[in-house]
Design an enzyme around this catalytic site. Structure first.
Site, mmCIF file in Angstrom:
data_model
loop_
_atom_site.group_PDB
_atom_site.id
_atom_site.type_symbol
_atom_site.label_atom_id
_atom_site.label_comp_id
_atom_site.label_asym_id
_atom_site.label_seq_id
_atom_site.Cartn_x
_atom_site.Cartn_y
_atom_site.Cartn_z
ATOM 1 N N SER A 21 2.138 7.064 5.904
ATOM 2 C CA SER A 21 2.028 7.244 7.357
ATOM 3 C C SER A 21 2.379 5.965 8.128
ATOM 4 O O SER A 21 1.979 4.863 7.758
ATOM 5 C CB SER A 21 0.599 7.647 7.696
ATOM 6 O OG SER A 21 0.423 7.652 9.091
ATOM 7 N N LYS A 45 3.556 9.705 11.200
ATOM 8 C CA LYS A 45 2.933 8.633 11.984
ATOM 9 C C LYS A 45 1.547 9.073 12.453
ATOM 10 O O LYS A 45 1.358 10.232 12.843
ATOM 11 C CB LYS A 45 3.839 8.323 13.183
ATOM 12 C CG LYS A 45 3.265 7.329 14.167
ATOM 13 C CD LYS A 45 3.110 5.954 13.566
ATOM 14 C CE LYS A 45 2.200 5.053 14.384
ATOM 15 N NZ LYS A 45 1.619 3.956 13.586
ATOM 16 N N ASN A 126 -7.370 9.219 8.868
ATOM 17 C CA ASN A 126 -7.295 7.758 8.874
ATOM 18 C C ASN A 126 -8.588 7.198 9.442
ATOM 19 O O ASN A 126 -8.790 7.182 10.654
ATOM 20 C CB ASN A 126 -6.089 7.312 9.718
ATOM 21 C CG ASN A 126 -5.940 5.799 9.741
ATOM 22 O OD1 ASN A 126 -6.625 5.097 9.006
ATOM 23 N ND2 ASN A 126 -5.061 5.314 10.597
ATOM 24 N N CYS A 129 -7.671 2.401 10.181
ATOM 25 C CA CYS A 129 -6.637 1.622 10.857
ATOM 26 C C CYS A 129 -7.212 0.320 11.400
ATOM 27 O O CYS A 129 -8.150 0.341 12.188
ATOM 28 C CB CYS A 129 -5.995 2.403 11.995
ATOM 29 S SG CYS A 129 -4.607 1.487 12.678
ATOM 30 N N LYS A 164 -8.336 8.666 4.083
ATOM 31 C CA LYS A 164 -7.622 7.417 3.797
ATOM 32 C C LYS A 164 -8.547 6.216 3.955
ATOM 33 O O LYS A 164 -9.082 5.964 5.041
ATOM 34 C CB LYS A 164 -6.403 7.276 4.714
ATOM 35 C CG LYS A 164 -5.570 6.048 4.396
ATOM 36 C CD LYS A 164 -4.186 6.178 4.951
ATOM 37 C CE LYS A 164 -3.351 4.940 4.686
ATOM 38 N NZ LYS A 164 -1.999 5.079 5.234
ATOM 39 N N ASN A 191 -5.024 1.427 2.958
ATOM 40 C CA ASN A 191 -4.414 1.069 4.234
ATOM 41 C C ASN A 191 -4.159 -0.443 4.208
ATOM 42 O O ASN A 191 -4.353 -1.086 3.182
ATOM 43 C CB ASN A 191 -5.345 1.470 5.392
ATOM 44 C CG ASN A 191 -4.556 1.783 6.653
ATOM 45 O OD1 ASN A 191 -3.648 1.059 7.024
ATOM 46 N ND2 ASN A 191 -4.911 2.873 7.320
HETATM 47 C C1 LIG Z 1 4.320 -0.400 10.678
HETATM 48 C C2 LIG Z 1 3.197 0.319 9.978
HETATM 49 C C3 LIG Z 1 2.511 1.340 10.638
HETATM 50 C C4 LIG Z 1 1.469 2.020 10.002
HETATM 51 N N1 LIG Z 1 0.829 3.043 10.656
HETATM 52 C C5 LIG Z 1 -0.135 3.760 9.996
HETATM 53 C C6 LIG Z 1 -0.741 4.896 10.629
HETATM 54 O O1 LIG Z 1 -0.378 5.283 11.741
HETATM 55 N N2 LIG Z 1 -1.727 5.544 9.945
HETATM 56 C C7 LIG Z 1 -2.119 5.158 8.681
HETATM 57 O O2 LIG Z 1 -3.018 5.786 8.101
HETATM 58 N N3 LIG Z 1 -1.538 4.103 8.055
HETATM 59 C C8 LIG Z 1 -0.563 3.397 8.683
HETATM 60 N N4 LIG Z 1 0.054 2.350 8.037
HETATM 61 C C9 LIG Z 1 -0.372 1.991 6.665
HETATM 62 C C10 LIG Z 1 0.562 2.596 5.610
HETATM 63 O O3 LIG Z 1 0.548 4.011 5.649
HETATM 64 C C11 LIG Z 1 0.152 2.122 4.196
HETATM 65 O O4 LIG Z 1 -1.177 2.521 3.943
HETATM 66 C C12 LIG Z 1 0.234 0.616 4.036
HETATM 67 O O5 LIG Z 1 1.345 0.094 4.735
HETATM 68 C C13 LIG Z 1 0.325 0.175 2.568
HETATM 69 O O6 LIG Z 1 1.483 0.678 1.928
HETATM 70 P P1 LIG Z 1 2.886 -0.143 1.847
HETATM 71 O O7 LIG Z 1 2.554 -1.527 1.380
HETATM 72 O O8 LIG Z 1 3.720 0.641 0.874
HETATM 73 O O9 LIG Z 1 3.465 -0.149 3.220
HETATM 74 C C14 LIG Z 1 1.091 1.652 8.671
HETATM 75 C C15 LIG Z 1 1.789 0.623 8.014
HETATM 76 C C16 LIG Z 1 2.834 -0.043 8.642
HETATM 77 C C17 LIG Z 1 3.572 -1.124 7.896
#
Ligand SMILES: Cc1cc2nc3c(=O)[nH]c(=O)nc-3n(C[C@H](O)[C@H](O)[C@H](O)COP(=O)(O)O)c2cc1C
Length: 303
Positions: A21, A45, A126, A129, A164, A191
């Site tokens: 997400s 998102k 979520n 966050c 999450k 997260n």
């Molecule tokens: C730019 C950005 C926006 C994110 N927005 C959300 C979100 O809206 N809701 C959520 O549950 N996690 C959000 N995340 C967390 C990611 O879903 C994920 O849990 C986290 O980035 C770890 O995985 P990764 O290292 O593969 O990115 C966001 C991460 C990034 C980098």
């Protein structure tokens, strides 16, 4: 034949690779690079009941091996998602996971009902966050908060509910247990990890919001450890994520106890990362003569 399909909390995913997400928007930008039907699923998102403009810029800072973000849940709101984005995503043969954040328990519950009636395949709650002042984080860092949100969402959702978890806690297993006892069908973790950078010329934090969430390869060992600990203690299916950027990373995450993996930050470097990761898992399974990806899950715990 290698079988990549996974039955996850009662929903069939054709591959164990899901988009995390917030890193994939609503898929439109990436549909130019590959057929979204090749994905196991898309966690969209993060949605809130009403539209959010997010935090002021700068909202992204680079770090060695990862990024810090403080986007602050910018999104068009749940109704606009249902009318404008969901019909677009539904054209693809993949599962749609609606990621939701609320300011109150009731907001979470209302969104879960609307979205499941609109036809998403799963709700991802979520509670973790780190970039919004109210809401999310307050629920994710206490067992009572996590349980209250989970229970309320479960009451109104008509599809499986995945909670999450935040890594920004002292004991992630106790939060996982609280979500399980409140009726969660699955868990996703992790997260982002709270972090910060400072501009040494201006003596100001790089991010306008001062702190942000760290993601990308830097967090992978932390994520792996947390998935391992939760999988060993809680019998729910797990969507593991945090820094996965290769097929080998995904295999490690599955061995640690994840049933599926999510790919986030890796897509910013390489829009085809989820396709390469899926191919990497498949190649590993055939090299090891393992016929089904589900056989990998938790092998480290059982050994
Ligand atoms: C730019 C950005 C926006 C994110 N927005 C959300 C979100 O809206 N809701 C959520 O549950 N996690 C959000 N995340 C967390 C990611 O879903 C994920 O849990 C986290 O980035 C770890 O995985 P990764 O290292 O593969 O990115 C966001 C991460 C990034 C980098």
């Amino acid at each position: 034949m290698t079988d990549l399909s996974v039955n996850f909390a009662g929903v069939t995913f054709k591959t164990p690779v899901v988009m995390a997400s917030g890193t994939f928007g609503f898929g439109r930008e990436y549909a130019e690079y590959f057929d979204l039907s090749k994905l196991g699923g898309i966690a969209v998102k993060g949605l809130t009941l009403k539209e959010r403009l997010g935090n002021p810029p700068p909202r992204i800072a680079e770090t060695p091996m990862g990024i810090l973000n403080s986007v602050g849940l910018q999104n068009p709101g749940v109704d606009a998602f249902i009318t404008r984005e969901l019909p677009y995503l539904k054209q693809f043969d993949t599962n749609i996971i609606a990621n939701i954040s609320g300011n109150t328990v009731d907001e979470y519950a209302e969104m879960a009902e609307k979205l499941s009636e609109a036809g998403v395949d799963m709700i991802e709650v979520n509670i973790s966050c780190p970039n919004v002042k109210a809401g999310g984080i307050a629920f994710g860092t206490s067992c009572d908060g996590a349980a209250a949100v989970t229970r309320a969402v479960k009451d109104r959702a008509k599809v499986p509910v995945m909670v999450k978890l935040s890594p920004n806690v002292t004991d992630i297993v106790s939060i996982a247990r609280a979500a399980q006892n409140a009726g969660a069908d699955a868990l996703s973790l992790i997260n982002t990890l709270l972090g910060m950078r400072i501009n040494i010329e201006t003596h100001r934090p790089v991010l306008a919001n001062k702190t942000g969430g760290l993601s990308g390869p830097a967090v992978f060992p932390v994520a792996l450890r947390m998935v391992y600990e939760v999988a060993a203690a809680v019998p729910l299916p797990i969507l593991g994520m945090g820094g996965i950027s290769t097929g080998e990373d995904a295999v490690e995450m599955l061995l640690a106890g994840a049933d599926m993996v999510a790919v986030g930050t890796a897509i910013f470097n390489d829009p085809l990362a989820p396709i390469a990761i899926t191919a990497g898992i498949k190649a590993y399974l055939s090299r090891k003569n393992i016929t089904s990806v589900t056989e990998l899950t938790g092998r480290v715990i059982r050994s």
